[in-house]
Design an enzyme around this catalytic site. Sequence first.
Site, PDB file in Angstrom:
ATOM      1  N   ARG A  28       0.829  -1.215   0.000  1.00 45.59           N
ATOM      2  CA  ARG A  28       0.000   0.000   0.000  1.00 45.59           C
ATOM      3  C   ARG A  28       0.861   1.262   0.000  1.00 45.59           C
ATOM      4  O   ARG A  28       0.479   2.282   0.580  1.00 45.59           O
ATOM      5  CB  ARG A  28      -0.965   0.023   1.187  1.00 45.59           C
ATOM      6  N   ARG A  32      -2.989   6.819   1.397  1.00 47.13           N
ATOM      7  CA  ARG A  32      -3.449   8.000   2.119  1.00 47.13           C
ATOM      8  C   ARG A  32      -2.411   8.650   3.022  1.00 47.13           C
ATOM      9  O   ARG A  32      -2.627   9.764   3.492  1.00 47.13           O
ATOM     10  CB  ARG A  32      -4.679   7.630   2.955  1.00 47.13           C
ATOM     11  N   ARG A  41      -6.675  11.687  -5.284  1.00 49.16           N
ATOM     12  CA  ARG A  41      -7.921  10.980  -4.954  1.00 49.16           C
ATOM     13  C   ARG A  41      -9.121  11.919  -5.062  1.00 49.16           C
ATOM     14  O   ARG A  41     -10.207  11.495  -5.501  1.00 49.16           O
ATOM     15  CB  ARG A  41      -7.806  10.394  -3.533  1.00 49.16           C
ATOM     16  N   ASP A  78      -7.284  -2.459  -6.733  1.00 49.92           N
ATOM     17  CA  ASP A  78      -7.876  -3.056  -5.541  1.00 49.92           C
ATOM     18  C   ASP A  78      -8.214  -4.509  -5.843  1.00 49.92           C
ATOM     19  O   ASP A  78      -8.501  -4.861  -7.002  1.00 49.92           O
ATOM     20  CB  ASP A  78      -9.146  -2.301  -5.126  1.00 49.92           C
ATOM     21  N   TYR A 153     -15.310 -11.330   0.863  1.00 48.24           N
ATOM     22  CA  TYR A 153     -16.030 -10.067   0.633  1.00 48.24           C
ATOM     23  C   TYR A 153     -17.292 -10.296  -0.187  1.00 48.24           C
ATOM     24  O   TYR A 153     -18.334  -9.685   0.077  1.00 48.24           O
ATOM     25  CB  TYR A 153     -15.120  -9.068  -0.088  1.00 48.24           C
TER      26      TYR A 153
END
Length: 345
Positions: A28, A32, A41, A78, A153
């Site tokens: 990652r 962020r 973003r 992702d 998921y």
Amino acid sequence: MSSAPHGKPLLKTVLGERQDRPPVWIMRQAGRYLPEYRETRAKAATFLDLCYNPELATEVTLQPLRRFDLDAAILFSDILVIPDALGQKVGFETGEGPRLDPLGVEGISALRPEGVVGALAPVLETVSRVKAALAPEKTLIGFCGSPWTVATYMIGGRGTTDQAPARLFALRHPQAFAALMDVLVQASIAYLVAQFRAGADVVQLFESWALNLDETAFRAQVIEPNARIVAGVRAQVPDAPIIGFPRGAAGMIAAYAEATGVNALGLDYSMPTAFADKALPKTLGVQGNLDPLRLVAGGEQMETRAREIIAGFAGRPHIFNLGHGIVPETPIEHVARLIDIVKGR
């Protein structure tokens, strides 16, 4: 496949060649904790819009390499683009993570893996753009989520702490679950082959939720599908370099490595270095495994632990990384210091 490994230290390490110092990338690493990521973003309406915009996704992929002397770029995307491409509605709630329409038994027959590559064409364009922009010594890493992790998921509709919805589904509906895994295996093979053809040097299988499975389920739901993916990709891309990251594999790491045939094994931060070094063949590269919160805290404890990891794997091919993804509150100066340590500065 893309260019030969000459001059790419990280790719060489994946292929089993020990380096004078471990190459480094950070799971990652585009994210962020970087202000430039947050600015980019904001240009996309949703997170998936960012993943599917080749211009913005390329920019985000390259941002950490402009700041830090990293040895690889990892495609910004992702793991849930596959269920999205299969036709299951996927969204991301700010601060709460992904939300999917939970998949039931009756919905599995509607999933069509043959359309995945076409649906993910924008992601593949990002791979090509990043490849064209990367310095020749940098390795480009593609990836996908492994079938069990993606299935958790799809069935649960969101991330859960114990993956109970998917675990129960697999026990109560074994035939339907097997059909779902077949779809995900075939979709993953097609997607990874397409990433290699678009320019990826190596790919990583993210099995992020392997930690709550007993050994029988681990063999059936982690090892077997990942082995099928590795074999399926290499049937079309001979000798494809593949990293497996079975988070939480614990005592099953050696069985995973042997049965899947991955070139290198990502280790989570709970894995003792001495155990992994003893359990795995010395020719097998390992990747990891600093606790991401040590990077947040920084200072002497981080530096000491990083050096312990490097020393613990000094006798084998080793890629330095975190043992899971970097967290948003990580100070940028701590990342810079960590990379200096790995580089021997």
